[in-house]
Design an enzyme around this catalytic site. Structure first.
Site, PDB file in Angstrom:
ATOM      1  N   GLN A  56      12.563 -14.542   6.483  1.00 44.81           N
ATOM      2  CA  GLN A  56      11.291 -15.189   6.119  1.00 44.81           C
ATOM      3  C   GLN A  56      11.245 -15.096   4.587  1.00 44.81           C
ATOM      4  O   GLN A  56      10.789 -14.101   4.032  1.00 44.81           O
ATOM      5  CB  GLN A  56      10.112 -14.432   6.749  1.00 44.81           C
TER       6      GLN A  56
ATOM      7  N   LYS B 189       8.861  -1.248   3.343  1.00 44.74           N
ATOM      8  CA  LYS B 189       8.107  -0.286   4.160  1.00 44.74           C
ATOM      9  C   LYS B 189       8.843   0.133   5.426  1.00 44.74           C
ATOM     10  O   LYS B 189       8.850   1.311   5.776  1.00 44.74           O
ATOM     11  CB  LYS B 189       6.736  -0.860   4.523  1.00 44.74           C
TER      12      LYS B 189
ATOM     13  N   TYR C  51      35.415  27.799  -3.547  1.00 53.12           N
ATOM     14  CA  TYR C  51      35.385  26.351  -3.339  1.00 53.12           C
ATOM     15  C   TYR C  51      36.679  25.899  -2.684  1.00 53.12           C
ATOM     16  O   TYR C  51      37.769  26.107  -3.242  1.00 53.12           O
ATOM     17  CB  TYR C  51      35.204  25.616  -4.675  1.00 53.12           C
TER      18      TYR C  51
ATOM     19  N   TYR D  87      40.728  18.304  -8.666  1.00 49.19           N
ATOM     20  CA  TYR D  87      40.436  17.100  -9.456  1.00 49.19           C
ATOM     21  C   TYR D  87      41.032  17.238 -10.848  1.00 49.19           C
ATOM     22  O   TYR D  87      40.779  18.222 -11.545  1.00 49.19           O
ATOM     23  CB  TYR D  87      38.907  16.963  -9.540  1.00 49.19           C
TER      24      TYR D  87
ATOM     25  N   ARG E 283       0.807  -1.216   0.000  1.00 46.81           N
ATOM     26  CA  ARG E 283       0.000   0.000   0.000  1.00 46.81           C
ATOM     27  C   ARG E 283       0.847   1.277   0.000  1.00 46.81           C
ATOM     28  O   ARG E 283       0.342   2.373  -0.148  1.00 46.81           O
ATOM     29  CB  ARG E 283      -0.949  -0.008   1.220  1.00 46.81           C
TER      30      ARG E 283
ATOM     31  N   ALA F  62      37.699  36.370  -2.430  1.00 43.86           N
ATOM     32  CA  ALA F  62      36.492  35.992  -3.163  1.00 43.86           C
ATOM     33  C   ALA F  62      36.842  35.274  -4.462  1.00 43.86           C
ATOM     34  O   ALA F  62      37.794  35.636  -5.144  1.00 43.86           O
ATOM     35  CB  ALA F  62      35.672  37.231  -3.460  1.00 43.86           C
TER      36      ALA F  62
ATOM     37  N   THR G 214       1.747 -12.870   8.886  1.00 44.58           N
ATOM     38  CA  THR G 214       2.347 -12.565  10.191  1.00 44.58           C
ATOM     39  C   THR G 214       2.452 -13.817  11.063  1.00 44.58           C
ATOM     40  O   THR G 214       3.399 -13.946  11.851  1.00 44.58           O
ATOM     41  CB  THR G 214       1.524 -11.483  10.916  1.00 44.58           C
TER      42      THR G 214
HETATM   43  C1  UD1 Z   1      -2.031  -6.415  11.098  1.00 48.99           C
HETATM   44  C2  UD1 Z   1      -2.938  -7.365  11.863  1.00 48.99           C
HETATM   45  C3  UD1 Z   1      -4.241  -6.647  12.212  1.00 48.99           C
HETATM   46  C4  UD1 Z   1      -3.934  -5.400  13.001  1.00 48.99           C
HETATM   47  C5  UD1 Z   1      -2.942  -4.507  12.255  1.00 48.99           C
HETATM   48  C6  UD1 Z   1      -2.508  -3.386  13.157  1.00 48.99           C
HETATM   49  C7  UD1 Z   1      -2.476  -9.588  10.974  1.00 48.99           C
HETATM   50  C8  UD1 Z   1      -2.997 -10.708  10.165  1.00 48.99           C
HETATM   51  N1  UD1 Z   1      -3.238  -8.513  11.050  1.00 48.99           N
HETATM   52  O1  UD1 Z   1      -2.662  -6.102   9.871  1.00 48.99           O
HETATM   53  O2  UD1 Z   1      -5.046  -7.498  12.992  1.00 48.99           O
HETATM   54  O3  UD1 Z   1      -5.155  -4.693  13.247  1.00 48.99           O
HETATM   55  O4  UD1 Z   1      -1.777  -5.241  11.884  1.00 48.99           O
HETATM   56  O5  UD1 Z   1      -1.734  -2.461  12.488  1.00 48.99           O
HETATM   57  O6  UD1 Z   1      -1.434  -9.704  11.572  1.00 48.99           O
HETATM   58  N2  UD1 Z   1       4.945  -9.008   8.068  1.00 48.99           N
HETATM   59  C9  UD1 Z   1       5.926  -9.991   8.110  1.00 48.99           C
HETATM   60  N3  UD1 Z   1       5.758 -11.132   7.382  1.00 48.99           N
HETATM   61  C10 UD1 Z   1       4.653 -11.370   6.643  1.00 48.99           C
HETATM   62  C11 UD1 Z   1       3.637 -10.379   6.611  1.00 48.99           C
HETATM   63  C12 UD1 Z   1       3.811  -9.221   7.351  1.00 48.99           C
HETATM   64  O7  UD1 Z   1       6.956  -9.825   8.765  1.00 48.99           O
HETATM   65  O8  UD1 Z   1       4.585 -12.439   6.014  1.00 48.99           O
HETATM   66  C13 UD1 Z   1       5.132  -7.777   8.849  1.00 48.99           C
HETATM   67  C14 UD1 Z   1       5.005  -6.503   8.019  1.00 48.99           C
HETATM   68  O9  UD1 Z   1       6.274  -6.109   7.532  1.00 48.99           O
HETATM   69  C15 UD1 Z   1       4.436  -5.504   9.009  1.00 48.99           C
HETATM   70  C16 UD1 Z   1       3.717  -6.358  10.031  1.00 48.99           C
HETATM   71  O10 UD1 Z   1       4.114  -7.692   9.812  1.00 48.99           O
HETATM   72  O11 UD1 Z   1       5.440  -4.749   9.658  1.00 48.99           O
HETATM   73  C17 UD1 Z   1       2.203  -6.266   9.887  1.00 48.99           C
HETATM   74  O12 UD1 Z   1       1.839  -6.600   8.561  1.00 48.99           O
HETATM   75  P1  UD1 Z   1       0.764  -5.773   7.764  1.00 48.99           P
HETATM   76  O13 UD1 Z   1       0.643  -6.352   6.410  1.00 48.99           O
HETATM   77  O14 UD1 Z   1       1.028  -4.329   7.871  1.00 48.99           O
HETATM   78  O15 UD1 Z   1      -0.539  -6.151   8.601  1.00 48.99           O
HETATM   79  P2  UD1 Z   1      -1.930  -5.394   8.619  1.00 48.99           P
HETATM   80  O16 UD1 Z   1      -2.700  -5.771   7.411  1.00 48.99           O
HETATM   81  O17 UD1 Z   1      -1.714  -3.971   8.876  1.00 48.99           O
HETATM   82 CA    CA Z   2       0.069  -2.665   9.124  1.00 54.19          CA
END
Ligand code: UD1
Ligand code: CA
Length: 454
Positions: A74, A23, A368, A389, A16, A382, A80
Site C-alpha cells: 500500500q 510499528k 578467549y 584476527y 504515536r 587461565a 485502513t
Molecule cells: C482503528 C480503527 C478503530 C478501532 C481501532 C482498534 C479505523 C479507521 N479505526 O483505529 O475503529 O477502534 O483500530 O484498535 O480503522 N494501517 C494500514 N494502512 C493504513 C492505515 C493503517 O495498513 O493506511 C494499519 C496499521 O498499520 C495498523 C492498523 O491498520 O496496524 C490500524 O491502524 P491504526 O492507525 O492503528 O488505527 P486506529 O487509529 O488504532
Molecule cells: Ca491501532
C-alpha cells in the site's frame, strides 16, 4: 465451499510510537509484534494469510521472508479502508469467499479468540469484534439502533447530537467479511472525516444501510484485544504477554523460581523439568531440555541446553549449543557458533565464539576461544587467548584431544597444538606443536644481583 483467508493490516507508520521502526516490528519479548498476529491467524488461515505493508515495507519483508510472497504494498497509507481496497483484487484472485481482517497492532490476540469470533459471526455478511473497555476515548465507537449495530464512528468524528449518547462499546479492529457481499461497498468509501483517511469502519454503516446482515460480537472488557499504539501500551502489552508465557511454562511443568522476573520469548521451548531462576531472559528459538538449569541474571537467545547442562549466574549466550552435563559460567559469554559437547566447561570470564569445545574439554577461567576447536578432554589454562584476527582475516586454532595449555598463553592462529601436547605458561605460540611434545615460547628467566641503593 467456503474459503477463509486473512488480511493483516500492517502498513501504517505508528506515529504515536515515536520510533523510526515500523510499528508492527516493535518487539515484545524480542519477537516483532507481527509474529504474534501471524501465530494467531495461522491455525485458521495458514497460507491464505496476506499482509498489507507500506511504511518500512522492505524492513517488514526482511523480518518475515516466509510471508513476503503474500505481502501487498500500500504505497500511500491513505487509511485502513484504502488498505482493504488495495488488497481486494489480490484476495478475489485467490478465490476467497470469507475474509478476516485483523489490525496488525493486536499482538495479544489468541487463535482461540479468532475461532470463537468467526463462529459467532455465523452466516453474517459482515461481523466485527467489539469491546467495552474502561476508557473508550481513542477508539472507533459503535452505534446501535434498536440493539442492532448500524455504524462505527471514530471518537474524533463522534457527535452525540447526531449519533446519540455513547454506550462505551468500541470497535476492536477485527472483521469477518463475506467478500462477495462487502466488496461492492468499498467503492462508496470516502475520506470525508477529521483525519482525511478512508476508514474500513465506514463499511459497517454502508452494510447496514444496504440491508446486509451485520453482527457485532462483543468480547466484554478483554484487554488482550486492545490495539497497541504507544510506548506505554507496548510496555503494558509486553508485560501481559510475559506473564502469560511464564504461566504456560509453569503449567507445563517447567520449574521457575522468581517467575515475576522471568522473560520467555514466544518461540522458546522449555521442556517440563527444565529449571530456571529469575531474573533471566530466554529468547528466540531456544530449547532447554529436561534437567537443564539456568541460574539468575542470564540472557539466552537461540540457545540449546541439553539435559543436565547448567548455566551459572550472569551469563550471556547467543546462537550457541550446550551439550549434556556441561557447565557454563558464572560470568561466561557464548557467542554465535559456540558449541560445547558433553561435559565440557566454559567457566568464569570465558568468551567462546565460533568454536567447539569437544567432550570434557575444560576452559575454566579468563579466556578467549574464537575460531577454534578444543579437543576432547583438553585443558586450557587461565588467561589463554586464541589470536584469531590479523587485522584482515580470521584464522583457526586447533587444540588436540588431551592437550594442556599453560596459563597466559597466546595461540597465534593459524596454529595447532597436537593431541596430548603441552604448552608452557606464558608462551606465545606461532608454530604448530606436534602431538605429544612440550612447547615453551617465552623469554628465559634471568636472575641478576640487585644493586644496593646507598
Ligand atoms: C482503528 C480503527 C478503530 C478501532 C481501532 C482498534 C479505523 C479507521 N479505526 O483505529 O475503529 O477502534 O483500530 O484498535 O480503522 N494501517 C494500514 N494502512 C493504513 C492505515 C493503517 O495498513 O493506511 C494499519 C496499521 O498499520 C495498523 C492498523 O491498520 O496496524 C490500524 O491502524 P491504526 O492507525 O492503528 O488505527 P486506529 O487509529 O488504532
Ligand atoms: Ca491501532
Amino acid at each position: 465451499m467456503e474459503v477463509l483467508g486473512a488480511l493483516i493490516l500492517a502498513a501504517g507508520k505508528g506515529t504515536r510510537m515515536h520510533s523510526p521502526r515500523p510499528k508492527v516490528l516493535q518487539r515484545l519479548l524480542e519477537a516483532p509484534m507481527l509474529h504474534y498476529v501471524y501465530a494467531a491467524a495461522a491455525p485458521l488461515t495458514g497460507e491464505r494469510t496476506w499482509t498489507m505493508i507500506g511504511h518500512g515495507a522492505d524492513e517488514v519483508r526482511g523480518a518475515f521472508p516466509e510471508q513476503a510472497g503474500r505481502m501487498i504494498l500500500q504505497a500511500e497509507q491513505l487509511g485502513t479502508g484504502h488498505a482493504l481496497m488495495t488488497a481486494l483484487p489480490h484476495l478475489q484472485a485467490a478465490g476467497l469467499s470469507r475474509l478476516l481482517v485483523i489490525n496488525g497492532d493486536t499482538p495479544l490476540l489468541r487463535h482461540s479468540q479468532l475461532t470463537t469470533f468467526v463462529q459467532a459471526c455465523g452466516d453474517a455478511d459482515l461481523g466485527f469484534l467489539t469491546l467495552t473497555p474502561p476508557d473508550p476515548a481513542a477508539f472507533g465507537l459503535v452505534v446501535r439502533q434498536g440493539g442492532r449495530p448500524t455504524a462505527v464512528v471514530e471518537a474524533k468524528d463522534y457527535d452525540p447530537a447526531k449519533h446519540g449518547p455513547h454506550t462505551g462499546e468500541i470497535n476492536a479492529g477485527i472483521y469477518c467479511l463475506r467478500l462477495e457481499r462487502v466488496a461492492p461497498l468499498l467503492r462508496k468509501l470516502t475520506n470525508k472525516n477529521k483525519s482525511g483517511e478512508y476508514y474500513i469502519t465506514d463499511i459497517i454503516g454502508l452494510a447496514a444501510e444496504a440491508g446486509l446482515w451485520v453482527e457485532a460480537v462483543n468480547f466484554g472488557d478483554e484487554a488482550d484485544l486492545l490495539g497497541i499504539n504507544s510506548p506505554l501500551e507496548l510496555a503494558a502489552g509486553e508485560e501481559r504477554l510475559r506473564a502469560r508465557l511464564v504461566e504456560e511454562a509453569l503449567r507445563a511443568g517447567v520449574l521457575i523460581h522468581n517467575p515475576a522476573a522471568v522473560r520467555l520469548g514466544p518461540r522458546a521451548v522449555l521442556e517440563p523439568g527444565a529449571e530456571i531462576t529469575g531474573p533471566c531472559e530466554i529468547y528466540g528459538a531456544s530449547r532447554l531440555a529436561k534437567g537443564a538449569r539456568v541460574d539468575s541474571h542470564c540472557r539466552l537467545e537461540n540457545v540449546t541446553l541439553e539435559a543436565e547442562a547448567r548455566v551459572f549466574s550472569f551469563c550471556h549466550l547467543e546462537d550457541a549449543r550446550v551439550g549434556p552435563d556441561c557447565r557454563v559460567g558464572p560470568y561466561a559469554r557464548l557467542r554465535p557458533g559456540a558449541v560445547l559437547e558433553e561435559k565440557a566447561r566454559a567457566g568464569n570470564f570465558v568468551e567462546v565464539k565460533k568454536a567447539r569445545l569437544c567432550a570434557g574439554a575444560k576452559v575454566n577461567h579468563l579466556t578467549y576461544v574464537g575460531d577454534a576447536e578444543v579437543g576432547a578432554g583438553a585443558n586450557v589454562g587461565a588467561g589463554t587467548i586464541t589470536c584469531n584476527y590479523d587485522g584482515k582475516n580470521k584464522h583457526f586454532t586447533r587444540i588436540g584431544a588431551g592437550a594442556f595449555i599453560g596459563s597466559n598463553t597466546a595461540l597465534v592462529a593459524p596454529v595447532s597444538v597436537g593431541a596430548g601436547a603441552m604448552v608452557g605458561a606464558g608462551s606465545v605460540i606461532t608454530k604448530d606443536v606436534p602431538e605429544g611434545q612440550i612447547a615453551i615460547a617465552r623469554g628465559r628467566q634471568v636472575n641478576l644481583e640487585r644493586k644496593k641503593s646507598s
